[in-house]
Write a protein that holds these residues in place. Structure first.
Motif, PDB file in Angstrom:
ATOM      1  N   ARG A   2      54.022  31.708  44.969  1.00  0.00           N
ATOM      2  CA  ARG A   2      53.933  30.915  46.206  1.00  0.00           C
ATOM      3  C   ARG A   2      53.573  31.808  47.386  1.00  0.00           C
ATOM      4  O   ARG A   2      52.764  31.431  48.240  1.00  0.00           O
ATOM      5  CB  ARG A   2      55.259  30.200  46.492  1.00  0.00           C
ATOM      6  N   LEU A   3      54.171  32.982  47.427  1.00  0.00           N
ATOM      7  CA  LEU A   3      53.883  33.903  48.519  1.00  0.00           C
ATOM      8  C   LEU A   3      52.446  34.399  48.452  1.00  0.00           C
ATOM      9  O   LEU A   3      51.754  34.467  49.473  1.00  0.00           O
ATOM     10  CB  LEU A   3      54.874  35.063  48.501  1.00  0.00           C
ATOM     11  N   ALA A   4      51.956  34.721  47.274  1.00  0.00           N
ATOM     12  CA  ALA A   4      50.562  35.159  47.117  1.00  0.00           C
ATOM     13  C   ALA A   4      49.593  34.063  47.568  1.00  0.00           C
ATOM     14  O   ALA A   4      48.605  34.342  48.249  1.00  0.00           O
ATOM     15  CB  ALA A   4      50.285  35.569  45.672  1.00  0.00           C
ATOM     16  N   GLU A   5      49.871  32.829  47.202  1.00  0.00           N
ATOM     17  CA  GLU A   5      49.020  31.710  47.637  1.00  0.00           C
ATOM     18  C   GLU A   5      49.065  31.552  49.152  1.00  0.00           C
ATOM     19  O   GLU A   5      48.047  31.281  49.786  1.00  0.00           O
ATOM     20  CB  GLU A   5      49.442  30.412  46.948  1.00  0.00           C
ATOM     21  N   LEU A  20      46.570  32.232  54.604  1.00  0.00           N
ATOM     22  CA  LEU A  20      46.595  32.893  55.907  1.00  0.00           C
ATOM     23  C   LEU A  20      45.341  33.734  56.136  1.00  0.00           C
ATOM     24  O   LEU A  20      44.846  33.810  57.265  1.00  0.00           O
ATOM     25  CB  LEU A  20      47.855  33.746  56.042  1.00  0.00           C
ATOM     26  N   LEU A  21      44.822  34.355  55.096  1.00  0.00           N
ATOM     27  CA  LEU A  21      43.563  35.090  55.244  1.00  0.00           C
ATOM     28  C   LEU A  21      42.419  34.142  55.575  1.00  0.00           C
ATOM     29  O   LEU A  21      41.558  34.473  56.409  1.00  0.00           O
ATOM     30  CB  LEU A  21      43.252  35.898  53.979  1.00  0.00           C
ATOM     31  N   ARG A  22      42.407  32.962  54.950  1.00  0.00           N
ATOM     32  CA  ARG A  22      41.372  31.959  55.291  1.00  0.00           C
ATOM     33  C   ARG A  22      41.424  31.627  56.778  1.00  0.00           C
ATOM     34  O   ARG A  22      40.395  31.411  57.416  1.00  0.00           O
ATOM     35  CB  ARG A  22      41.568  30.692  54.468  1.00  0.00           C
ATOM     36  N   GLU A  23      42.628  31.561  57.325  1.00  0.00           N
ATOM     37  CA  GLU A  23      42.809  31.194  58.734  1.00  0.00           C
ATOM     38  C   GLU A  23      42.536  32.347  59.695  1.00  0.00           C
ATOM     39  O   GLU A  23      42.139  32.104  60.837  1.00  0.00           O
ATOM     40  CB  GLU A  23      44.244  30.701  58.954  1.00  0.00           C
ATOM     41  N   HIS A  24      42.763  33.584  59.282  1.00  0.00           N
ATOM     42  CA  HIS A  24      42.711  34.713  60.214  1.00  0.00           C
ATOM     43  C   HIS A  24      41.517  35.645  60.040  1.00  0.00           C
ATOM     44  O   HIS A  24      41.386  36.605  60.803  1.00  0.00           O
ATOM     45  CB  HIS A  24      44.019  35.508  60.122  1.00  0.00           C
ATOM     46  N   VAL A  25      40.671  35.379  59.056  1.00  0.00           N
ATOM     47  CA  VAL A  25      39.414  36.128  58.933  1.00  0.00           C
ATOM     48  C   VAL A  25      38.283  35.137  59.162  1.00  0.00           C
ATOM     49  O   VAL A  25      38.070  34.230  58.351  1.00  0.00           O
ATOM     50  CB  VAL A  25      39.260  36.818  57.552  1.00  0.00           C
ATOM     51  N   GLY A  26      37.622  35.291  60.278  1.00  0.00           N
ATOM     52  CA  GLY A  26      36.550  34.366  60.633  1.00  0.00           C
ATOM     53  C   GLY A  26      35.256  34.686  59.917  1.00  0.00           C
ATOM     54  O   GLY A  26      35.164  35.633  59.128  1.00  0.00           O
ATOM     55  N   ASN A  27      34.252  33.903  60.233  1.00  0.00           N
ATOM     56  CA  ASN A  27      32.928  34.096  59.653  1.00  0.00           C
ATOM     57  C   ASN A  27      32.280  35.276  60.360  1.00  0.00           C
ATOM     58  O   ASN A  27      31.896  35.181  61.510  1.00  0.00           O
ATOM     59  CB  ASN A  27      32.090  32.827  59.815  1.00  0.00           C
TER      60      ASN A  27
END
Length: 120
Positions: free
Chosen positions: A82-85, A90-97
């Protein structure tokens, strides 16, 4: 504990909200793995060269972000998963294009029995 390390391609730096990610990650670790907020520590380590397949690394079309979380033993496999997911979300949210292909991964593992620490 927990010991958190974020290895990332420096090409991702302008698109990576590291402070926001650390804050959100610490919140997730507290909620999911029952860590104490003051125990959460994250170290970010940029890498100057990222090689992907047979592509020329100088092209800088790919970025890698890998998060390793070391916890004291005792968390279930389900909790670690669960933590890994949560880390990946969070990476999807905090690393932009940033004009690169992002390769993100996370590993949550138990710290070895020999783990020791001190504070001054």
């Amino acid at each position: 504990m927990p010991q958190i390390t974020v290895d990332y391609s420096d090409v991702a730096a302008p698109a990576f909200d590291r402070a926001g990610f650390a804050h959100a990650l610490h919140t997730a670790v507290v909620e999911i793995a029952a860590a104490k907020p003051e125990a959460c520590k994250t170290q970010f380590r940029p890498s100057a060269l990222t090689a992907f397949g047979y592509e020329d690394p100088e092209d800088r079309h790919h970025a890698i972000v890998h998060v390793t979380i070391g916890l004291l033993a005792g968390r279930s496999e389900e909790t670690r998963a669960r933590l890994a997911e949560a880390v990946l979300e969070l990476l999807r949210e905090h690393v932009g294009n940033g004009g690169f292909v992002l390769h993100a991964s996370a590993e949550v593992r138990d710290l070895e029995a020999s783990y020791r620490k001190f504070e001054r």
